[in-house]
Design a protein around this motif. Sequence first.
Motif, PDB file in Angstrom:
ATOM      1  N   GLY A 164      61.458  47.691  29.111  1.00 38.54           N
ATOM      2  CA  GLY A 164      60.139  47.074  29.015  1.00 38.54           C
ATOM      3  C   GLY A 164      59.032  48.050  28.654  1.00 38.54           C
ATOM      4  N   PRO A 165      57.836  47.481  28.699  1.00 37.87           N
ATOM      5  CA  PRO A 165      57.565  46.067  29.034  1.00 37.87           C
ATOM      6  C   PRO A 165      57.871  45.124  27.882  1.00 37.87           C
ATOM      7  CG  PRO A 165      55.527  47.156  28.485  1.00 37.87           C
ATOM      8  CD  PRO A 165      56.594  48.221  28.422  1.00 37.87           C
ATOM      9  N   GLY A 166      58.276  43.903  28.278  1.00 43.27           N
ATOM     10  CA  GLY A 166      58.490  42.852  27.296  1.00 43.27           C
ATOM     11  C   GLY A 166      57.159  42.249  26.846  1.00 43.27           C
ATOM     12  N   PRO A 167      57.203  41.123  26.133  1.00 41.26           N
ATOM     13  CA  PRO A 167      55.959  40.471  25.670  1.00 41.26           C
ATOM     14  C   PRO A 167      55.047  40.132  26.846  1.00 41.26           C
ATOM     15  CG  PRO A 167      57.862  39.511  24.582  1.00 41.26           C
ATOM     16  CD  PRO A 167      58.409  40.403  25.666  1.00 41.26           C
ATOM     17  N   VAL A 168      53.768  40.398  26.623  1.00 39.42           N
ATOM     18  CA  VAL A 168      52.784  40.130  27.668  1.00 39.42           C
ATOM     19  C   VAL A 168      52.486  38.637  27.712  1.00 39.42           C
ATOM     20  CG1 VAL A 168      50.392  40.487  28.378  1.00 39.42           C
ATOM     21  CG2 VAL A 168      51.793  42.425  27.583  1.00 39.42           C
ATOM     22  N   VAL A 169      52.487  38.113  28.881  1.00 36.21           N
ATOM     23  CA  VAL A 169      52.136  36.704  29.100  1.00 36.21           C
ATOM     24  C   VAL A 169      50.883  36.670  29.962  1.00 36.21           C
ATOM     25  CG1 VAL A 169      52.828  34.493  30.057  1.00 36.21           C
ATOM     26  CG2 VAL A 169      54.519  35.961  28.910  1.00 36.21           C
ATOM     27  N   LEU A 177      33.899  26.219  31.757  1.00 37.27           N
ATOM     28  CA  LEU A 177      32.536  25.789  31.975  1.00 37.27           C
ATOM     29  C   LEU A 177      31.740  26.926  32.612  1.00 37.27           C
ATOM     30  CD1 LEU A 177      30.654  23.322  31.802  1.00 37.27           C
ATOM     31  CD2 LEU A 177      31.343  22.742  34.114  1.00 37.27           C
ATOM     32  N   ALA A 178      30.555  27.127  32.118  1.00 39.33           N
ATOM     33  CA  ALA A 178      29.697  28.151  32.703  1.00 39.33           C
ATOM     34  C   ALA A 178      29.520  27.900  34.193  1.00 39.33           C
ATOM     35  CB  ALA A 178      28.341  28.162  31.996  1.00 39.33           C
ATOM     36  N   ASP A 179      29.385  29.001  34.939  1.00 36.95           N
ATOM     37  CA  ASP A 179      29.207  28.975  36.391  1.00 36.95           C
ATOM     38  C   ASP A 179      30.481  28.672  37.146  1.00 36.95           C
ATOM     39  OD1 ASP A 179      26.499  29.566  36.080  1.00 36.95           O
ATOM     40  OD2 ASP A 179      25.958  27.430  35.961  1.00 36.95           O
ATOM     41  N   THR A 180      31.610  28.537  36.418  1.00 38.12           N
ATOM     42  CA  THR A 180      32.893  28.431  37.108  1.00 38.12           C
ATOM     43  C   THR A 180      33.515  29.834  37.121  1.00 38.12           C
ATOM     44  OG1 THR A 180      34.068  27.864  35.074  1.00 38.12           O
ATOM     45  CG2 THR A 180      33.186  26.041  36.387  1.00 38.12           C
ATOM     46  N   SER A 181      34.720  29.990  37.726  1.00 37.09           N
ATOM     47  CA  SER A 181      35.374  31.303  37.835  1.00 37.09           C
ATOM     48  C   SER A 181      36.500  31.414  36.827  1.00 37.09           C
ATOM     49  CB  SER A 181      35.920  31.520  39.245  1.00 37.09           C
ATOM     50  OG  SER A 181      36.904  30.550  39.548  1.00 37.09           O
ATOM     51  N   LEU A 182      36.820  32.656  36.483  1.00 39.71           N
ATOM     52  CA  LEU A 182      37.923  32.947  35.572  1.00 39.71           C
ATOM     53  C   LEU A 182      38.955  33.772  36.333  1.00 39.71           C
ATOM     54  CD1 LEU A 182      39.128  32.993  32.671  1.00 39.71           C
ATOM     55  CD2 LEU A 182      37.896  35.159  32.351  1.00 39.71           C
ATOM     56  N   ASN A 183      40.212  33.340  36.335  1.00 41.64           N
ATOM     57  CA  ASN A 183      41.313  34.045  36.987  1.00 41.64           C
ATOM     58  C   ASN A 183      42.451  34.173  35.985  1.00 41.64           C
ATOM     59  OD1 ASN A 183      40.691  34.216  40.132  1.00 41.64           O
ATOM     60  ND2 ASN A 183      39.967  32.212  39.387  1.00 41.64           N
ATOM     61  N   LEU A 184      42.608  35.382  35.434  1.00 40.57           N
ATOM     62  CA  LEU A 184      43.664  35.622  34.465  1.00 40.57           C
ATOM     63  C   LEU A 184      44.744  36.505  35.104  1.00 40.57           C
ATOM     64  CD1 LEU A 184      41.601  36.363  31.213  1.00 40.57           C
ATOM     65  CD2 LEU A 184      42.668  34.210  31.934  1.00 40.57           C
ATOM     66  N   SER A 185      45.963  36.129  34.824  1.00 39.06           N
ATOM     67  CA  SER A 185      47.104  36.902  35.332  1.00 39.06           C
ATOM     68  C   SER A 185      47.904  37.430  34.149  1.00 39.06           C
ATOM     69  CB  SER A 185      47.991  36.027  36.206  1.00 39.06           C
ATOM     70  OG  SER A 185      49.163  36.724  36.594  1.00 39.06           O
ATOM     71  N   CYS A 186      48.207  38.740  34.204  1.00 41.40           N
ATOM     72  CA  CYS A 186      48.963  39.373  33.118  1.00 41.40           C
ATOM     73  C   CYS A 186      50.346  39.780  33.650  1.00 41.40           C
ATOM     74  CB  CYS A 186      48.196  40.581  32.592  1.00 41.40           C
ATOM     75  SG  CYS A 186      48.988  41.409  31.194  1.00 41.40           S
ATOM     76  N   TRP A 187      51.371  39.455  32.905  1.00 38.21           N
ATOM     77  CA  TRP A 187      52.722  39.812  33.331  1.00 38.21           C
ATOM     78  C   TRP A 187      53.562  40.144  32.104  1.00 38.21           C
ATOM     79  CZ3 TRP A 187      57.509  37.695  32.216  1.00 38.21           C
ATOM     80  CH2 TRP A 187      58.583  38.189  32.963  1.00 38.21           C
ATOM     81  N   ALA A 188      54.373  41.210  32.297  1.00 44.06           N
ATOM     82  CA  ALA A 188      55.349  41.575  31.274  1.00 44.06           C
ATOM     83  C   ALA A 188      56.625  42.009  31.986  1.00 44.06           C
ATOM     84  CB  ALA A 188      54.816  42.688  30.385  1.00 44.06           C
ATOM     85  N   ASP A 189      57.746  41.593  31.498  1.00 42.82           N
ATOM     86  CA  ASP A 189      59.029  41.942  32.101  1.00 42.82           C
ATOM     87  C   ASP A 189      59.270  43.432  31.902  1.00 42.82           C
ATOM     88  OD1 ASP A 189      61.428  41.804  33.311  1.00 42.82           O
ATOM     89  OD2 ASP A 189      62.455  40.731  31.681  1.00 42.82           O
ATOM     90  N   GLY A 191      41.267  49.194  37.121  1.00 43.82           N
ATOM     91  CA  GLY A 191      42.480  49.844  37.578  1.00 43.82           C
ATOM     92  C   GLY A 191      43.709  49.081  37.134  1.00 43.82           C
ATOM     93  N   ASN A 192      44.830  49.479  37.794  1.00 46.30           N
ATOM     94  CA  ASN A 192      46.117  48.885  37.460  1.00 46.30           C
ATOM     95  C   ASN A 192      46.265  47.570  38.209  1.00 46.30           C
ATOM     96  OD1 ASN A 192      48.726  48.343  36.711  1.00 46.30           O
ATOM     97  ND2 ASN A 192      49.642  49.802  38.144  1.00 46.30           N
ATOM     98  N   ARG A 193      45.742  46.537  37.586  1.00 47.57           N
ATOM     99  CA  ARG A 193      45.820  45.205  38.215  1.00 47.57           C
ATOM    100  C   ARG A 193      46.289  44.202  37.181  1.00 47.57           C
ATOM    101  NH1 ARG A 193      40.206  44.642  41.723  1.00 47.57           N
ATOM    102  NH2 ARG A 193      40.550  46.459  43.084  1.00 47.57           N
ATOM    103  N   SER A 194      47.261  43.421  37.623  1.00 49.15           N
ATOM    104  CA  SER A 194      47.739  42.358  36.716  1.00 49.15           C
ATOM    105  C   SER A 194      46.819  41.146  36.751  1.00 49.15           C
ATOM    106  CB  SER A 194      49.165  41.948  37.111  1.00 49.15           C
ATOM    107  OG  SER A 194      49.175  41.396  38.431  1.00 49.15           O
ATOM    108  N   LEU A 195      45.956  41.047  37.763  1.00 53.08           N
ATOM    109  CA  LEU A 195      45.068  39.895  37.897  1.00 53.08           C
ATOM    110  C   LEU A 195      43.645  40.318  37.563  1.00 53.08           C
ATOM    111  CD1 LEU A 195      44.830  36.892  38.752  1.00 53.08           C
ATOM    112  CD2 LEU A 195      44.364  37.712  41.089  1.00 53.08           C
TER     113      LEU A 195
END
Length: 623
Positions: A132-137, A146-158, A177-181
């Motif tokens: 790895g790492p494999g393709p990033v998802v 929508l504005a004023d809402t939250s964004l939660n992105l998760s990054c993962w690669a095998d 830092g080293n965070r997948s989220l």
Amino acid sequence: MLHFVSPQGDQARPLLQNPPTQCAKLCISNLVVSGFLILSKPTIPRPPVPFPIENLDSLHLTCNTSSILADVAWLLNRRPLGNSSRIQLSDNNRTLDISPVLRSDAGDYQCRVFNPAFSETSDAFYIPVIYGPGPVVISPDTRLYLADTSLNLSCWADSDPPATYTWYFNNDSLPIGNRSLFVIPVLSMNNTGTYHCNASNADTGHSSDGSVQIIVLEPVSDISITSTPSTIVEDALVTLNCTAAKGTEVSYFWSKGDQVLESDDRVYLSDDNRNITFNTTVREDSGNYTCYANNSFSNSSSTYILNVYYGPSDVFISPNTTYYKTGSSLNLSCTAVSNPPANYTWRFNDETHDGSNWEIDILTVSHSGKYICEAFNEETGLNQSHFLEIKVLEPVSDISITSTPSKVVEDALVTLNCTAAKGTEVSYFWFKGDQVLESDDRVYLSDDNRNITFNTTVREDSGNYTCYANNSLSNSSSTYYLDVYYRPDIPVILPKTPYYAAGTTLRLSCTAASNPLANYTWHFGNGSVSSGSTLTFNLILNDTGFYNCTASNDETDKSSTQSQKVTVVGEYPASCMTPCCASDFWRKSLWPAAPVRGCVLLCWQTAQLSQKRRMSCRIFGHQ
């Protein structure tokens, strides 16, 4: 008792019934039973590359066993190792080579040694495969937020070992830092962009990237519509513009009332539907125009009242009545088709009056004239006027007819004049009896029909003449009796018998056509006998002569005379008394009423002739 266990795990079967007594030496470590060596537990030493990298390194494992004659089999995750072109075994299976290593090759490796009697398996030796790492998802894959809402992105690669993650926003590194989220608690429009996640593996030296396009949408709100120009008049070029003060990726569409608005040959919508352009406005364009603005998750609208100013036109004054009676009231109302409503100004002669109505409580003839209403539109700057002719009429009354001359005689020039003492704009027409009177070659009506002129009157002109006088509001009439005086005509004296016997009564009547009735005077010889239309007296022989009747008319100052000769004779001769003359029929029928006819006349003539000539009396063939 000793048992034999097959490599395949068959049930053990006894080899020796009494091992202590049968073979005491077999109880030592290298005990051989029936020719089969008792096996010891094999081991797998650490390979040269304990952490192989996928597709780069090879895996070399050795199974160490003291049993030279034992068979060897390899297990992966406690299952027999499958066959593959990448797997190579030595002749005695004591070494295992896998090249290249794949991540599927990672796991617990064991080797098992066995003979027909015994079997031993080594401890598991875990071999990790570095990859790895494999393709990033990146999840979730939602693009719109929508504005004023939250964004939660998760990054993962095998990856093994697990990857190290680095986040970027529009190619700028994010210091998290080293965070997948990756989390943004409150989104704003500034957070719209591309988010990259980089996954890296220090052991493999490889990395992988993934990205997601995030669009932060602001809810559509604060819709406003403006008009250019702001004041709209008919036949003008006008544009309505719709704007959403807030909102992203906004789409627009319009409706007028409850009908969706589309382009036509006069109304044009822009490509983005934000603008409506009227090439030429008409008054029917007025109304409620609603602009709808929306995006993927919100919508809003605003309504604009398009007010097309027009006019004034079709100015009208009501009631549309021309004629009014004196003493009545006048209430005129002026209207016009106009937006906004027109301002009105009235004009009459030198008077002006503002407002849509003009009122006069008591009308007089002086109020007759032209009433002008002017309508003015302050927005269009246009004006239009209309007028109504008002005629205040005095009711027709007190009709009188006069004759010129007042005394009318036959063959005279006479004029009858009709006058209305009261009334305005009076029209006249005449009747004689029940017949409408019209001009002819002897009778002439004036242009206004007030006068009738008889060029030469005749007695037949006498009669009732009615003058009708009227105007548009009233009528009246008067009747005049035209009495045409005429001469007396030649009198007629009756009876016309010329011979009368002495001693009889003379009765003469005299008549003559005359208007007024004639006065009669009788004359005999050179003297007057009597007056009146009849003459009566007893005859003697001296009354023989001419009797004149004179008829006179005091109004015409004319007279006419007629003469009647009367001959008075003596007694009847005896010789005349023939059966014919003496008969009662003749005496009663012809004498004295008709002495001029029949027997008496002939008898008298015959008697005279017989006295002179001694002729016989012949009366109608009788002697």
